[in-house]
Design an enzyme around this catalytic site. Sequence first.
Site, PDB file in Angstrom:
ATOM      1  CG  ASP A   3     -21.193   7.218 -12.920  1.00  0.00           C
ATOM      2  OD1 ASP A   3     -20.393   6.671 -12.125  1.00  0.00           O
ATOM      3  OD2 ASP A   3     -20.899   7.461 -14.105  1.00  0.00           O
ATOM      4  CG  ASP A  44     -19.229  10.634 -18.946  1.00  0.00           C
ATOM      5  OD1 ASP A  44     -19.135  10.136 -17.803  1.00  0.00           O
ATOM      6  OD2 ASP A  44     -20.315  10.958 -19.461  1.00  0.00           O
ATOM      7  CB  VAL A  45     -16.273   6.030 -16.884  1.00  0.00           C
ATOM      8  CG1 VAL A  45     -16.307   4.509 -16.900  1.00  0.00           C
ATOM      9  CG2 VAL A  45     -14.829   6.540 -16.866  1.00  0.00           C
ATOM     10  N   GLY A  48     -23.019   5.996 -16.097  1.00  0.00           N
ATOM     11  CA  GLY A  48     -23.804   6.527 -17.199  1.00  0.00           C
ATOM     12  C   GLY A  48     -23.267   7.885 -17.600  1.00  0.00           C
ATOM     13  CD  GLU A  79      -3.045   1.156   0.686  1.00  0.00           C
ATOM     14  OE1 GLU A  79      -3.232   2.001  -0.211  1.00  0.00           O
ATOM     15  OE2 GLU A  79      -3.864   0.288   0.999  1.00  0.00           O
ATOM     16  N   GLY A 137     -22.371  11.679 -17.794  1.00  0.00           N
ATOM     17  CA  GLY A 137     -22.250  12.664 -16.723  1.00  0.00           C
ATOM     18  C   GLY A 137     -21.806  12.026 -15.425  1.00  0.00           C
ATOM     19  CB  SER A 194      -4.899   2.035  -2.520  1.00  0.00           C
ATOM     20  OG  SER A 194      -5.722   1.775  -1.415  1.00  0.00           O
ATOM     21  CG  ASP A 246      -0.631   5.156  -1.056  1.00  0.00           C
ATOM     22  OD1 ASP A 246      -1.392   4.746  -1.952  1.00  0.00           O
ATOM     23  OD2 ASP A 246      -0.903   5.082   0.155  1.00  0.00           O
TER      24      ASP A 246
END
Length: 572
Positions: free
Chosen positions: A552, A526-527, A548, A281, A550, A484, A285
């Site tokens: 979400d 956008d995904v 969707g 971790e 825009g 992470s 980072d």
Amino acid sequence: MTADLLRDGMGLRSCLLGLLALIVAGTGSYTPEPDQQRTLPPGWASLGRVDPEEELSLTFALRQQNLERLSELVQAVSDPDSPRYGKYLTLEDVAELVRPSPLTLRTVQKWLLAAGVRNCHSVTTQDFLTCWMSVRQAELLLSGSEFHRYVGGPAKTYVVRSPHPYRLPKALAPHVDFVGGLHRFPPTSSLRQRPEPQVAGAIGLHLGVTPSVIRKRYNLTAQDVGSGTTNNSQACAQFLEQYFHDSDLAQFMRLFGGNFAHQASVARVVGQQGRGRAGIEASLDVEYLMSAGANISTWVYSNPGRHETQEPFLQWLVLLSNESALPPVHTVSYGDDEDSLSSAYMQRVNTEFMKAATRGLTLLFASGDSGAGCWSASGRHQFRPSFPASSPYVTTVGGTSFQNPFQVTNEIVDYISGGGFSNVFPRPSYQEEAVAQFLSSSPHLPPSSYFNASGRAYPDVAALSDGYWVVSNHVPIPWVSGTSASTPVFGGILSLINEHRLLSGHPPLGFLNPRLYQQHGAGLFDVNHGCHESCLDEEVQGQGFCSGPGWDPVTGWGTPNFPALLKTLINP
């Protein structure tokens, strides 16, 4: 201010007077955190009572003043339409605003002195008091507490906690929000190493996410790096006996940093670096913050838990309240389930994030790696929001995957990406329009009984979270996944934008959300495809929310397109 507050000429007479004042004010007691869950987390075991003479540390969160004014100032310095936009407060300004009243400071100090507690340290804002005392003193001070030693977690961490609630004298009710270091167990990191995808004919394609893959997907050129000066900086925080190693960072940059200017060492470690093995971790980072935010001075806040009773996240907040000059961007891959925390704790931590926002800090938190989450109450299933991801005063980062795992293509939802609606914090005004639009237009909305539609919705943005290469303990490790990973990547990109702003004479971005939502996610990819996981029951069958057009509650507004994001955020 780190001077001992309890040695300022208060003798025995003051101690007795303070004790008498508390008795006169009220002989009853109260429990500051009545909704705190104290069940032993899975994987933890008690080793029995602690020696009464053993020393431990506790943190007292003292009641602050002018919180409504603080909230107004957050809005004023973070809203691009405000005449005060970007005119941030100094730490001293914040201290002047929120500092506890003289009565609060005097009452708490006298109460501690009467119990024989003298080794205490405050902070510049005077709203935290960290005290060292024996277990015997702590149990006398905090009625009902009983300290045991526990061991658990992947690293076999040792902590001292009380399995029972504590009570404070009623006279302290107006003065103490909570006492930290008694109940909360360290959360287990959900960072995971996934199996390598099995795809035929993958020769010549990328075999996992590296800095070059990140830079290609998010349109970063070799020139998109920091200037290497000390005018700009960035930071990440590591907790729970997670350490990075300088040698791992140097090896990572030798392997993966050859095509862009970068720094190969951390500029400053705040706190104590442990001497144990590196944690995946912490390695992740540092390596991806420093490769996305390339050639920018980087700090690491290290909280190894030398004082095993201290809550490391609370210790990090205390540090922020005691330093005048801080990096503008902080990334944190840390979270707990909201229902495992007390309301008093979450509200106070939320106030600490407000303090950071007024100072112009951008705080990025991972959205979590359990999708919408799931918990059962009275036989009913509900989604399980995560905190601090659900705080309205941080920018929360979700996760995505490549549509084709071996090609730098469009992104889809990473099914682990945390997201949803807070059960504690109401929906902030800055996201009202975006969330209302999602709720009214999503064709795959879960039943309303599973989530609080009026709560703070998260995440706000996203980045790749699937299939990273990490160097830890001198070993290159493939296919590491989790938000992470996406959080330091997004943080590093914001640090690059801050670099341009600072060189242009503008202030750093500060609390990003009001501007982000006002600009409807401009500068982000956008995904639109995919859903994240949730309850495995007949009603939702493991599916939470779906992405969707825009915003979400899976990927927020989307993932960074650096040149477009820079264009929309460069000017005031």
